[in-house]
Design a protein around this motif. Structure first.
Motif, mmCIF file in Angstrom:
data_model
loop_
_atom_site.group_PDB
_atom_site.id
_atom_site.type_symbol
_atom_site.label_atom_id
_atom_site.label_comp_id
_atom_site.label_asym_id
_atom_site.label_seq_id
_atom_site.Cartn_x
_atom_site.Cartn_y
_atom_site.Cartn_z
ATOM 1 N N THR A 87 -24.031 -23.262 -32.316
ATOM 2 C CA THR A 87 -22.615 -23.069 -32.677
ATOM 3 C C THR A 87 -22.388 -23.310 -34.167
ATOM 4 O OG1 THR A 87 -21.929 -23.811 -30.470
ATOM 5 C CG2 THR A 87 -20.252 -23.862 -32.213
ATOM 6 N N LYS A 88 -23.111 -24.257 -34.734
ATOM 7 C CA LYS A 88 -22.892 -24.632 -36.136
ATOM 8 C C LYS A 88 -23.116 -23.460 -37.088
ATOM 9 C CE LYS A 88 -23.961 -29.580 -35.666
ATOM 10 N NZ LYS A 88 -24.093 -29.677 -34.213
ATOM 11 N N THR A 91 -19.909 -21.633 -37.120
ATOM 12 C CA THR A 91 -18.953 -22.411 -37.912
ATOM 13 C C THR A 91 -19.207 -22.193 -39.402
ATOM 14 O OG1 THR A 91 -18.832 -24.070 -36.157
ATOM 15 C CG2 THR A 91 -18.072 -24.735 -38.348
ATOM 16 N N ALA A 94 -17.801 -18.937 -40.458
ATOM 17 C CA ALA A 94 -16.340 -19.021 -40.617
ATOM 18 C C ALA A 94 -15.979 -19.643 -41.963
ATOM 19 C CB ALA A 94 -15.742 -19.836 -39.472
ATOM 20 N N GLY A 195 -14.192 -27.658 -38.367
ATOM 21 C CA GLY A 195 -13.273 -26.908 -37.511
ATOM 22 C C GLY A 195 -11.827 -27.134 -37.918
ATOM 23 N N ILE A 206 -8.551 -22.855 -33.796
ATOM 24 C CA ILE A 206 -9.971 -22.548 -33.988
ATOM 25 C C ILE A 206 -10.477 -21.458 -33.038
ATOM 26 C CG2 ILE A 206 -10.860 -24.375 -32.465
ATOM 27 C CD1 ILE A 206 -12.249 -23.240 -35.923
ATOM 28 N N GLU A 207 -10.012 -21.448 -31.787
ATOM 29 C CA GLU A 207 -10.444 -20.393 -30.859
ATOM 30 C C GLU A 207 -9.937 -19.035 -31.314
ATOM 31 O OE1 GLU A 207 -11.964 -18.448 -27.297
ATOM 32 O OE2 GLU A 207 -12.537 -20.151 -28.545
ATOM 33 N N PHE A 210 -12.042 -17.821 -34.317
ATOM 34 C CA PHE A 210 -13.359 -17.295 -33.931
ATOM 35 C C PHE A 210 -13.235 -15.944 -33.238
ATOM 36 C CE2 PHE A 210 -17.053 -20.393 -34.119
ATOM 37 C CZ PHE A 210 -16.507 -21.159 -35.139
ATOM 38 N N LEU A 225 -15.325 -20.526 -27.701
ATOM 39 C CA LEU A 225 -15.508 -21.957 -27.914
ATOM 40 C C LEU A 225 -15.003 -22.767 -26.728
ATOM 41 C CD1 LEU A 225 -14.488 -22.441 -31.662
ATOM 42 C CD2 LEU A 225 -16.758 -22.742 -30.688
ATOM 43 N N ASP A 254 -15.657 -31.997 -30.330
ATOM 44 C CA ASP A 254 -16.012 -31.302 -31.572
ATOM 45 C C ASP A 254 -16.498 -29.889 -31.260
ATOM 46 O OD1 ASP A 254 -15.366 -33.594 -33.026
ATOM 47 O OD2 ASP A 254 -17.376 -34.410 -32.781
ATOM 48 N N THR A 256 -16.532 -27.059 -32.781
ATOM 49 C CA THR A 256 -17.290 -26.306 -33.784
ATOM 50 C C THR A 256 -18.650 -26.926 -34.095
ATOM 51 O OG1 THR A 256 -15.848 -27.450 -35.371
ATOM 52 C CG2 THR A 256 -15.380 -25.143 -34.910
ATOM 53 N N LEU A 260 -19.809 -23.501 -28.293
ATOM 54 C CA LEU A 260 -19.751 -22.055 -28.092
ATOM 55 C C LEU A 260 -20.602 -21.640 -26.898
ATOM 56 C CD1 LEU A 260 -19.723 -19.478 -30.950
ATOM 57 C CD2 LEU A 260 -20.960 -18.964 -28.860
#
Length: 587
Positions: A87-88, A91, A94, A195, A206-207, A210, A225, A254, A256, A260
């Motif tokens: 997932t990172k 992030t 983003a 995030g 955040i969702e 993404f 997410l 957490d 982000t 995911l």
């Protein structure tokens, strides 16, 4: 996170130091095209499924014609899989998108966008503020985790998670930050804060960010997410070695850092959009940001051969006499595990995710590398192999004592001609050969060498810097610094009140840290034993502590879960130990 394994498994994997799993029928590929990968790759994938509970999803490409995705196991239709810390990388994309749009600079202090961070005390009051770049390369000095509310109720809604994320900012003021840039320490907390940065600079939750800026751009139709209102179900997760049991769906604060979920087919679409970025062809980020993501960032003094770009790990390979730098990242949100390995130049890429803990954490990365090598050879006609660490045979000093490491206490002993390294109760003999110290597993007073193949090339090095004595472990497959470092500890002269010694419990409903035990080893070394719970799996790690004052301890060492503050106090007639945001109550 650190895991505990039985003595039988230790002989194979204890020195791989995991903060870093399956045999079934091939399902119909998610892609409609003809299967192109052949029996060699099919055999590798089939080796990851073998029980009724094990399943995987995968995607891979050779950068030219072969583009495959699919799933294996008991399921007859695609499911989403949690990909943990992979997932990172999303992030990071983003953050780079916001950089491309002029919303932020990587070298801005993160506190410029999250003022609440200014309330966190610094260990060194003269240290600079940590930047967004520091967080992306895990050198921010932030604690590794904020364990309080790390896991939430599996019935938690998106609104509940959002509230917990905001609450975390008020809890951080009770922690401390180390000086940024001094050492690498993997931090989920840092990526949780990114995030919040994304939300505040984009004015989107955040969702939504993404979905609109990554998933829709890449054509990813089954990724999220959070798990609400998704058309594709999240696959059930399992844990166990001989017998498997179903594990409740993990929900973390957490998002982000590791929440995911996706499918192999979506990851295949992601590959296409990600690599289009190289030529500014309607990709996810600019070509400049793509290059910056894969540029070797300035290493810390203790990184040695460990290499990192912006979030993504880097490793040196060689093929036909030419150097190749591959990029990768593993992820684990037990019981799920994932790994993504790729070459930014040729665009050869392999992704695998699974649903079984702990088997998939161990096996998926190696399987992904095997598939990558098959694809490389098919495309270029040459083998590709990891470059041996040239530092692995240098002269090492020998310094007995207790070393503080992110994997717990490493004890080096010398009694006459006998030298040992003891880790988590497993004694390994140290033998000197050609100026290097090799590890050996022996039984019956050293008469029988039981060293498994995985341990034969392991070398322990001890060396002195101007500040401390450092211990590192390395092998033909693990380069120096990748497993972190151990720092030689000095016996304590300061003591703490005996009322603070003993066992403390975490009364949270869904704790990742279940209990801790504070004690003195040999009346000289202050130790805190931390008990972790992941899925239904329990582990314990002992950390060395330094007594700063009668009510303040510092976990010794430099790395994940180290150099963090512990507070001791009495409140309402109860003895309390405060660590990682958690108020532990004494038994």
């Amino acid at each position: 996170m650190i895991f505990h394994f039985s003595s039988k498994e230790y002989s194979k994997i204890c020195f791989t130091f995991i903060v870093f799993l399956f045999f079934g029928c091939l399902s119909i590929p998610e892609t409609a095209q003809k299967t192109l990968y052949g029996p060699e790759i099919e055999e590798i994938l089939s080796g990851l499924v073998g029980s009724k509970s094990k399943s995987i999803t995968f995607a891979f490409q050779d950068g030219l014609d072969i583009k495959e995705s699919g799933f294996l196991g008991k399921e007859t239709k695609p499911h989403r899989y949690k990909i943990g810390s992979v997932t990172k990388l999303f992030t990071t994309i983003a953050v780079l998108q916001l950089r491309d749009r002029g919303k932020l600079s990587l070298d801005d202090p993160l506190a410029r966008y999250i003022p609440e961070l200014k309330k966190i005390p610094k260990q060194n009051k003269n240290a600079r503020d940590f930047t967004i770049r520091d967080v992306l390369k895990h050198q921010s000095g932030l604690p590794s985790d904020l364990s309080y509310e790390f896991f939430l109720d599996s019935a938690s809604k998106y609104t509940d998670i959002q509230k917990a994320r905001i609450r975390s900012l008020s809890i951080l003021k009770d922690s401390q930050t180390a000086e940024p840039g001094q050492y690498t320490s993997y931090s989920n907390l840092g990526f949780g804060l990114l995030g919040i940065l994304i939300e505040r600079t984009s004015n989107l939750d955040i969702e939504t960010y993404f979905q609109k800026n990554i998933f829709e751009v890449a054509g990813m139709e089954h990724s999220s997410l959070v798990d609400e209102a998704q058309s594709t179900a999240l696959i059930d997760g399992y844990e166990g070695i001989l017998f498997s049991s179903k594990v409740p769906k993990p929900i973390i604060r957490d998002l982000t850092a590791g929440s995911l979920s996706t499918t192999g087919a979506d990851m295949q679409r992601f590959f296409a959009a990600f690599f289009r970025s190289k030529q500014n062809r309607n990709g996810l980020i600019s070509a400049n940001s793509f290059r910056e993501m894969h540029r070797l960032q300035s290493p810390s003094p203790l990184d040695f051969s460990f290499q990192i770009g912006l979030t993504v790990m880097l490793d040196d390979f060689q093929s036909n006499g030419k150097s190749v730098k591959l990029a990768f990242h593993s992820g684990s949100l037990p019981p799920y595990a994932a790994h993504w390995l790729y070459d930014p130049e040729s665009e050869i890429s392999v992704f695998i995710a699974g649903n079984q803990f702990p088997a998939h954490i161990q096996d998926i990365p190696g399987s992904a590398e095997k598939i990558f090598k098959v694809l490389w050879k098919k495309r270029f006609g040459n083998e590709i192999h990891s470059v041996q660490d040239k530092k692995s045979l240098r002269k090492s000093i020998f310094r007995p004592g207790l070393y503080a490491s992110s994997n717990g206490i490493i004890e080096v002993k010398e009694e006459g001609e006998k030298r040992e390294l003891i880790f988590s109760g497993l004694p390994l003999q140290i033998e000197e050969k050609d100026g290097a110290f090799y590890l050996r597993l022996k039984a019956f007073f050293g008469l029988f060498d039981l060293t498994p193949k995985e341990l034969e090339s392991w070398i322990v090095e001890m060396e002195e810097t101007s500040k401390e004595t450092i211990l590192t472990l390395q092998s033909s497959s693990l380069k120096k610094g990748v497993a972190g470092v151990g720092i030689l500890n000095i016996a304590q002269t300061n003591q703490i009140d005996s009322k603070y010694l003993g066992t403390y419990r975490n009364l949270e409903a869904f704790p990742i840290l279940t209990k801790v035990n504070l004690y003195f080893k040999d009346n000289q070394y202050c130790v805190i034993a931390v008990n972790y719970r992941l899925a239904n799996w329990n582990s314990k790690v002992d950390y060395l502590c330094k007594v700063l004052d009668p009510e303040t301890l510092l976990i010794e060492g430099k790395g994940r879960n180290l150099n963090e503050i512990i507070k001791l106090k009495e409140k309402d007639g109860k003895v309390i130990l405060v660590h990682s945001g958690v108020n532990f109550e004494k038994d």
